[in-house]
Structure formats: structure tokens, C-alpha cells
Design a protein around this motif. Structure first.
Motif, PDB file in Angstrom:
ATOM      1  N   PHE A   1       0.827  -1.210   0.000  1.00 45.02           N
ATOM      2  CA  PHE A   1       0.000   0.000   0.000  1.00 45.02           C
ATOM      3  C   PHE A   1       0.861   1.260   0.000  1.00 45.02           C
ATOM      4  N   TRP A   2       1.847   1.304   0.880  1.00 43.53           N
ATOM      5  CA  TRP A   2       2.668   2.505   1.000  1.00 43.53           C
ATOM      6  C   TRP A   2       3.755   2.589  -0.060  1.00 43.53           C
ATOM      7  N   SER A   3       3.999   1.502  -0.780  1.00 46.48           N
ATOM      8  CA  SER A   3       5.005   1.544  -1.837  1.00 46.48           C
ATOM      9  C   SER A   3       4.454   2.133  -3.138  1.00 46.48           C
ATOM     10  N   LEU A   4       3.133   2.283  -3.233  1.00 46.02           N
ATOM     11  CA  LEU A   4       2.528   2.841  -4.437  1.00 46.02           C
ATOM     12  C   LEU A   4       2.558   4.360  -4.395  1.00 46.02           C
ATOM     13  N   ARG A   5       3.013   4.976  -5.479  1.00 45.50           N
ATOM     14  CA  ARG A   5       3.017   6.433  -5.556  1.00 45.50           C
ATOM     15  C   ARG A   5       1.597   6.981  -5.530  1.00 45.50           C
ATOM     16  N   SER A   6       0.667   6.245  -6.111  1.00 47.09           N
ATOM     17  CA  SER A   6      -0.721   6.706  -6.138  1.00 47.09           C
ATOM     18  C   SER A   6      -1.316   6.811  -4.741  1.00 47.09           C
ATOM     19  N   THR A   7      -0.792   6.036  -3.787  1.00 49.33           N
ATOM     20  CA  THR A   7      -1.308   6.113  -2.415  1.00 49.33           C
ATOM     21  C   THR A   7      -1.091   7.494  -1.835  1.00 49.33           C
ATOM     22  N   TRP A   8       0.138   7.982  -1.906  1.00 46.27           N
ATOM     23  CA  TRP A   8       0.463   9.285  -1.337  1.00 46.27           C
ATOM     24  C   TRP A   8      -0.292  10.394  -2.065  1.00 46.27           C
ATOM     25  N   ILE A   9      -0.342  10.306  -3.388  1.00 41.40           N
ATOM     26  CA  ILE A   9      -1.004  11.356  -4.167  1.00 41.40           C
ATOM     27  C   ILE A   9      -2.499  11.391  -3.880  1.00 41.40           C
ATOM     28  N   THR A  10      -3.150  10.223  -3.917  1.00 41.23           N
ATOM     29  CA  THR A  10      -4.603  10.178  -3.768  1.00 41.23           C
ATOM     30  C   THR A  10      -5.038  10.530  -2.356  1.00 41.23           C
ATOM     31  N   LEU A  11      -4.320  10.069  -1.360  1.00 42.51           N
ATOM     32  CA  LEU A  11      -4.647  10.447   0.015  1.00 42.51           C
ATOM     33  C   LEU A  11      -4.489  11.954   0.206  1.00 42.51           C
ATOM     34  N   GLY A  12      -3.417  12.511  -0.349  1.00 38.56           N
ATOM     35  CA  GLY A  12      -3.215  13.953  -0.244  1.00 38.56           C
ATOM     36  C   GLY A  12      -4.311  14.733  -0.942  1.00 38.56           C
ATOM     37  N   VAL A  13      -4.719  14.264  -2.119  1.00 32.52           N
ATOM     38  CA  VAL A  13      -5.793  14.939  -2.855  1.00 32.52           C
ATOM     39  C   VAL A  13      -7.102  14.871  -2.077  1.00 32.52           C
ATOM     40  N   ALA A  14      -7.408  13.723  -1.504  1.00 29.78           N
ATOM     41  CA  ALA A  14      -8.662  13.576  -0.761  1.00 29.78           C
ATOM     42  C   ALA A  14      -8.725  14.539   0.424  1.00 29.78           C
ATOM     43  N   VAL A  15      -7.660  14.591   1.209  1.00 25.41           N
ATOM     44  CA  VAL A  15      -7.641  15.491   2.368  1.00 25.41           C
ATOM     45  C   VAL A  15      -7.647  16.952   1.913  1.00 25.41           C
ATOM     46  N   PHE A  16      -6.899  17.249   0.850  1.00 26.61           N
ATOM     47  CA  PHE A  16      -6.836  18.622   0.349  1.00 26.61           C
ATOM     48  C   PHE A  16      -8.207  19.096  -0.123  1.00 26.61           C
ATOM     49  N   LEU A  17      -8.923  18.258  -0.868  1.00 22.69           N
ATOM     50  CA  LEU A  17     -10.258  18.638  -1.340  1.00 22.69           C
ATOM     51  C   LEU A  17     -11.228  18.817  -0.177  1.00 22.69           C
ATOM     52  N   LEU A  18     -11.105  17.954   0.813  1.00 24.68           N
ATOM     53  CA  LEU A  18     -11.979  18.040   1.974  1.00 24.68           C
ATOM     54  C   LEU A  18     -11.785  19.365   2.698  1.00 24.68           C
TER      55      LEU A  18
ATOM     56  N   LEU B   1      -7.196   9.823   8.507  1.00 23.81           N
ATOM     57  CA  LEU B   1      -6.772  10.994   7.738  1.00 23.81           C
ATOM     58  C   LEU B   1      -7.945  11.893   7.362  1.00 23.81           C
ATOM     59  N   THR B   2      -9.061  11.309   6.957  1.00 23.99           N
ATOM     60  CA  THR B   2     -10.194  12.140   6.572  1.00 23.99           C
ATOM     61  C   THR B   2     -10.885  12.767   7.783  1.00 23.99           C
ATOM     62  N   THR B   3     -10.835  12.108   8.920  1.00 23.91           N
ATOM     63  CA  THR B   3     -11.363  12.743  10.135  1.00 23.91           C
ATOM     64  C   THR B   3     -10.532  13.963  10.505  1.00 23.91           C
ATOM     65  N   ILE B   4      -9.217  13.830  10.392  1.00 24.06           N
ATOM     66  CA  ILE B   4      -8.344  14.981  10.621  1.00 24.06           C
ATOM     67  C   ILE B   4      -8.650  16.089   9.614  1.00 24.06           C
ATOM     68  N   GLY B   5      -8.874  15.708   8.346  1.00 22.59           N
ATOM     69  CA  GLY B   5      -9.225  16.698   7.338  1.00 22.59           C
ATOM     70  C   GLY B   5     -10.546  17.393   7.634  1.00 22.59           C
ATOM     71  N   ALA B   6     -11.533  16.638   8.109  1.00 23.75           N
ATOM     72  CA  ALA B   6     -12.825  17.232   8.456  1.00 23.75           C
ATOM     73  C   ALA B   6     -12.682  18.206   9.631  1.00 23.75           C
ATOM     74  N   LEU B   7     -11.901  17.821  10.620  1.00 20.51           N
ATOM     75  CA  LEU B   7     -11.660  18.726  11.758  1.00 20.51           C
ATOM     76  C   LEU B   7     -10.952  19.993  11.306  1.00 20.51           C
ATOM     77  N   ALA B   8      -9.977  19.838  10.410  1.00 16.65           N
ATOM     78  CA  ALA B   8      -9.253  21.004   9.903  1.00 16.65           C
ATOM     79  C   ALA B   8     -10.171  21.918   9.108  1.00 16.65           C
ATOM     80  N   ALA B   9     -11.033  21.335   8.268  1.00 16.10           N
ATOM     81  CA  ALA B   9     -11.968  22.140   7.484  1.00 16.10           C
ATOM     82  C   ALA B   9     -12.915  22.918   8.396  1.00 16.10           C
ATOM     83  N   PHE B  10     -13.379  22.273   9.455  1.00 15.78           N
ATOM     84  CA  PHE B  10     -14.292  22.948  10.378  1.00 15.78           C
ATOM     85  C   PHE B  10     -13.584  24.087  11.104  1.00 15.78           C
TER      86      PHE B  10
END
Length: 281
Positions: A33-50, A143-152
Motif C-alpha cells: 500500500f505505502w510503496s505505491l506512488r498513487s497512495t500518497w497522491i490520492t490520500l493527499g488529494v482527498a484530504v486537500f479537497l476536503l 486521515l479524513t477525520t483529521i481533514g474534516a476537523l481542519a476544514a471545520f
């Protein structure tokens, strides 16, 4: 002179040392999971959009925009708007990113052919599916819970003085923000299930988008009586009830919404498990 016979040393028992176990399969999936470049990019995009869309919706909120005849803008003029719903505006965008990551984690191995090596190492097969879901689910929740808290928290200054302003200590706020993380974590597992079931990245992503976004719109073509009965049980509608601060009259309660959406995810996992066991890679 005397001859001394040397007994051969017993061969080490490698069977038990390298036995396939659940924790070892989980560690292998964690490493992949962590060896995939798409993991870091997609997780970052999800939190950033949130965070991004939640902050924008809070800072552009104007209760007088619709009354004055102007364009509503993100989150403005809605009678049922509140600080939490504005902060979670980005959930609809983040769910696509996090769901696609789940699809890539599962279907990506079929695209590259790596699934043959994976199933050769884990002949029982099912631990592979459970491990993928167990890896991505908790990570997405945290990660998304942290993103939701940050957005709020970022949106609090933008709503200062407004009637809909809330703080973390208000009733239901933390529950709603945590519910958004739980919902997105289940979306990630849903993506894994669709990827293992369909075994095509493009097909599974299309199915994910269709189920979460297009299905509710198509259902509006049904007779009103049917739509009113079935609509709360669609995956995305049931999921949105999980993180809603106030329950609307035509929606499920947060607990019921969580149970319904978890049922959809469990159904997809059951289908993926059946195909994984019954068909060749």
C-alpha cells in the motif's frame, strides 16, 4: 589413524518459520500500500479537497445572497445550512478520490498481473481481500477525520457572528465530523470490494461513480412514492445521513444510515470474496 564419521546436520524446519499467517499477509499488504506512488497522491488529494472546499464554503457563506436574488454560491442561502454541513462540503469530492484509491489497491494488481504472485503466496486467497480492506479502511478514517476537523476549524473565523456558527463543544459537532471520516473509510473499503469484484480499474471506478453519484439522480425518474421510499437507502444518501448534524424528515438517522451503508459495503465484499474464491486470477 582412525576414521571419524560425521553425521549430517538436520535441515532447518522452514515450514513453520515461513508459514502464511494473517498478520504476515497484513504486513505484506501494508508494505504494498505505502510503496505505491498513487497512495500518497490520492490520500493527499482527498484530504486537500476536503479541507479546501469546506473552508471555501464557510468563507463564502452569505445568508442574504438568495433573498437578494444573487447567486447562491457554496453553501449560502440554504435554510438547513449549518457550520458542519459547510465544513463537510468537500466530502462529495473526497469520496471519489478515496474510493478510487481503494479501487487501485485491488484492481491494480489484476492490471499489472501481480495478483498471480500474491495468490501464489497466499493460496487461501480470502486473507488478501480482508487485509487490503483492513489496511486502507483505518488509514482513510484517521486521515479524513483529521481533514474534516481542519476544514471545520478553518471555517470558524469565516462564520464569526453568523447564526449558524458552531464550535467543537456544541452537541453533535464532533459526532458529525467523526461520522464523515467513518463514511469515507467505508467508501475506501467499498472501492477495494469493487476492484476485486470487477477486476478492472476503469470498470470499478465507473461503477463507484455510478453507484455513489449517478444512481440517486436516475432514481428521481421513478414514481414519487417509490422514490420517497427507496431514496434514503441508496448508498450515498445513507452515507450522508451518517455525518448529518440534524436529521431531515426524509432521511435516515445517523445510526441507521451507518448500518445501511455498511450493509452495502458488506454486500460488495461478499461478492468480491465469492469471485475471488471461485474464479481464476
Amino acid at each position: 589413524m582412525t576414521v571419524t564419521s560425521l553425521a549430517p546436520a538436520p535441515a532447518p524446519d522452514r515450514t513453520t518459520k515461513y508459514k502464511v499467517t494473517g498478520p504476515r499477509v497484513l504486513r505484506a499488504e501494508w508494505a504494498k500500500f505505502w510503496s505505491l506512488r498513487s497512495t500518497w497522491i490520492t490520500l493527499g488529494v482527498a484530504v486537500f479537497l476536503l479541507v479546501l472546499f469546506g473552508a471555501i464554503a464557510s468563507y463564502t457563506y452569505s445568508p442574504d445572497a438568495v433573498a437578494a436574488g444573487g447567486p447562491p454560491g457554496p453553501g449560502s442561502g440554504s435554510g438547513d445550512s449549518d457550520a458542519v454541513s459547510l465544513a463537510l462540503t468537500g466530502v462529495s469530492f473526497a469520496q471519489l478520490a478515496i474510493g478510487v484509491l481503494g479501487v487501485l489497491l485491488a484492481a491494480g494488481e489484476y492490471t499489472t498481473g501481480m495478483i498471480r504472485s500474491t495468490l501464489a503466496a497466499v493460496p487461501r486467497r480470502l486473507p488478501v481481500l480482508w487485509s487490503k480492506a483492513a489496511v486502507i479502511g483505518p488509514i482513510a478514517v484517521v486521515l479524513t477525520t483529521i481533514g474534516a476537523l481542519a476544514a471545520f476549524q478553518l471555517g470558524v473565523p469565516g462564520l464569526d457572528g453568523e447564526k449558524i456558527a458552531l464550535s467543537l463543544s456544541d452537541d453533535g459537532v464532533l459526532r458529525s465530523l467523526a461520522g464523515a471520516g467513518v463514511y469515507l473509510g467505508l467508501v475506501a473499503v467499498f472501492g477495494v470490494a469493487l476492484g476485486m469484484l470487477i477486476r478492472s480499474s476503469a470498470g470499478a471506478i465507473a461503477a463507484l461513480v455510478g453507484i455513489l453519484l449517478i444512481l440517486p439522480g436516475l432514481a428521481s425518474l421513478l414514481p414519487d412514492s417509490w422514490y420517497d421510499t427507496l431514496s434514503p437507502y441508496f448508498p450515498s444518501n445513507a452515507g450522508s445521513a451518517v455525518y448529518a448534524l440534524h436529521q431531515s424528515s426524509d432521511a435516515l438517522s445517523p445510526g441507521a444510515g451507518l448500518a445501511v451503508f455498511a450493509g452495502w459495503v458488506a454486500l460488495a465484499l461478499a461478492g468480491a470474496a465469492f469471485r475471488l474464491v471461485r474464479t481464476d486470477a
